[in-house]
Scaffold this active site. Structure first.
Site, PDB file in Angstrom:
ATOM      1  N   HIS A 400       0.821  -1.219   0.000  1.00 26.32           N
ATOM      2  CA  HIS A 400       0.000   0.000   0.000  1.00 26.32           C
ATOM      3  C   HIS A 400       0.853   1.265   0.000  1.00 26.32           C
ATOM      4  O   HIS A 400       0.334   2.377  -0.039  1.00 26.32           O
ATOM      5  CB  HIS A 400      -0.928  -0.024   1.230  1.00 26.32           C
ATOM      6  CG  HIS A 400      -2.081   0.900   1.145  1.00 26.32           C
ATOM      7  ND1 HIS A 400      -2.277   1.922   2.059  1.00 26.32           N
ATOM      8  CD2 HIS A 400      -3.111   0.979   0.269  1.00 26.32           C
ATOM      9  CE1 HIS A 400      -3.381   2.579   1.744  1.00 26.32           C
ATOM     10  NE2 HIS A 400      -3.904   2.031   0.665  1.00 26.32           N
ATOM     11  N   ASP A 407      16.656   8.670  -8.864  1.00 28.37           N
ATOM     12  CA  ASP A 407      18.126   8.649  -8.823  1.00 28.37           C
ATOM     13  C   ASP A 407      18.676   8.433  -7.420  1.00 28.37           C
ATOM     14  O   ASP A 407      19.787   8.898  -7.104  1.00 28.37           O
ATOM     15  CB  ASP A 407      18.693   9.944  -9.420  1.00 28.37           C
ATOM     16  CG  ASP A 407      18.407  10.082 -10.900  1.00 28.37           C
ATOM     17  OD1 ASP A 407      18.137   9.045 -11.542  1.00 28.37           O
ATOM     18  OD2 ASP A 407      18.428  11.221 -11.410  1.00 28.37           O
TER      19      ASP A 407
END
Length: 482
Positions: A400, A407
């Site tokens: 959930h 990056d």
């Protein structure tokens, strides 16, 4: 003869009704896919489509709430001006990649980056509830909370008991619970008892059959925020539930969530959002009771920015934030979401990222609690797999967590699912964090998710049965409405 005349009159009225609703749909400028899906539904199943559109097709908040929103817009701008004077305001992001996100949020909502925070991830829901109890126990002035789902039982009961005790010692306690998501709790004897003992429990975005005719029942308060004394706050994907007892009958396992605990100046930003929602629902001047000019201590060195979204003054800007983040990525994108039914712009952004050499990883639950959404989600996989997107199916329960890591540097954590409902309809909140230490910890959690996941084999996926592909493509047509 009379029967024939009445029948003809009925057909004329029926045709006029279809024409009027069609005109109503076209008059509203929105995404082309959404408009076409509504028109298809109305033409294929006219009566059903017309009823659905009148109930769910217009983003109408209701007369009283819309009036309050206009008043609150002035207050909001005044409060943002005060927040912007804080000595903890940071003018620039820590990295060049995060600067576009900073500029976008500032220009859309005026919300600044605030430094001086200590951020902590909680990936264990039971540990979250235990820590929340400890923080409530120390509260002195205010506790503002809002959740989509509140369900007593397990470790939620001690949290409610601590809220009761806090109210008894003079702490101002508000608990906003969404009318649909928390319907059982709001109707319970326990809720009535807590109200009698001084808790301000608010039935947020109240839904009933009569009100459905006046405003959308699926405009939901989907935020999950706890804010204490303008100093400590929580936000993330977890509802006020104990996962050991919640939705076990669905057969998808325990819900797996991530909550962010904030200690520092940014907690005030989150408390201001809940205060805004309190005033929208009750008329109580909660936002005016916050001391936005009080001197705030630093608890750490981490910076964060908040983007609330939803109908009203906050707007549906979260899709712009997601797109900006994805296009800023240079090396890697990791997305986690329980529901994946993206709009066309998000799907194209992910395809483009993978095509230009960015490693794109999607971690989605192997099972979720909606078969319709599952089929709709599968309809998007093939295009992504064809360009090299890595799709993993999490098998350790219903994942959930809603997160985006760019990056291994920039993190977005909050309540937003990757579906049209979260983008355009729900009241949501997203935390934007540009901090290497935080990103490293989030990446550690993501690695735990990957260990419990299996990667979809693109060749095997292409060979799935014809009936499944047919079902996916049929439901895909209506995916903008899910």
């Amino acid at each position: 003869m009379l029967n024939t005349a009445l029948s003809d009159l009925g057909l004329v009225i029926y045709a006029l009704l279809i024409c009027l609703v069609t005109f109503q749909v076209i008059l509203k400028r929105r995404a082309v896919g959404v408009t076409l899906s509504w028109l298809l539904l109305i033409f294929v199943l006219p009566l059903f489509g017309i009823i659905c559109y009148q109930l769910f097709g217009e983003r109408y908040l209701g007369r009283l709430r819309a009036k309050r929103a206009r008043i609150m817009e002035v207050k909001y701008k005044q409060r943002i001006e005060l927040l912007s004077r804080s000595p903890h305001v940071v003018q620039h992001s820590g990295s060049a990649q995060a600067e576009p996100l900073n500029n976008l949020t500032r220009r859309l909502l005026g919300l600044p980056i605030l430094g001086g925070n200590k951020l902590q991830n909680f990936q264990d829901s039971l540990a979250t509830l235990q820590q929340l109890c400890a923080d409530i126990k120390l509260a002195q002035h205010t506790i503002y909370m809002e959740f989509y789902i509140v369900q007593p039982g397990g470790l939620v009961d001690p949290v409610l008991q601590e809220l009761q005790q806090a109210s008894e010692r003079g702490v101002k306690v508000y608990l906003l619970a969404d009318s649909v998501g928390s319907s059982q709790f709001l109707k319970s004897a326990q809720c009535k008892s807590l109200k009698k003992q001084g808790l301000n429990i608010v039935d947020a975005l109240h839904a009933n059959p009569v009100r459905m005719l006046l405003q959308r029942v699926d405009l939901r308060l989907h935020r999950k925020i706890v804010a204490i004394d303008q100093r400590i706050a929580y936000s993330g994907s977890m509802n006020l539930v104990d996962p050991r007892y919640f939705n076990q009958q669905r057969g998808v396992g325990q819900w797996v969530d991530l909550m962010l605990r904030v200690e520092g100046p940014a907690a005030l930003n989150l408390q201001a959002i809940v205060a805004y929602d309190i005033e929208m629902e009750t008329g109580d001047a909660a936002i005016e009771q916050l001391n936005l000019q009080q001197e705030q201590a630093s608890y750490g060195q981490q910076k964060m920015q908040i983007m609330p979204s939803g109908p009203g003054i906050f707007g549906d800007h979260v899709i712009q934030l997601l797109l900006c983040s994805i296009y800023a990525a240079k090396r890697q994108i990791v997305l986690t979401s329980p529901y994946f039914v993206p709009d066309e712009s998000l799907q194209i952004a992910l395809v483009t990222a993978a095509s230009r050499g960015v490693e794109v990883i999607l971690i989605l639950p192997a099972k979720n609690d909606s078969r319709l959404v599952r089929y709709a989600s599968h309809s998007f996989y093939q295009q992504l797999l064809d360009v090299g997107v890595n799709i993993f199916r999490f098998k350790g329960g219903l994942l959930h967590t809603k997160s985006l890591l760019i990056d291994q540097q920039i993190a977005l954590v909050g309540t937003v699912n990757l579906d049209m409902r979260s983008f355009w309809l729900n009241f949501e909140v997203t935390s934007i964090i540009d901090d290497p230490a935080y990103a490293e910890d989030l990446y550690r959690i993501i690695q735990d998710y990957l260990k419990q996941s299996s990667r979809i084999n693109p060749i095997a996926w292409r060979k799935r049965p014809l009936y499944r592909r047919l079902m996916e493509n049929i439901i895909h047509i209506f995916s903008p409405l899910l």
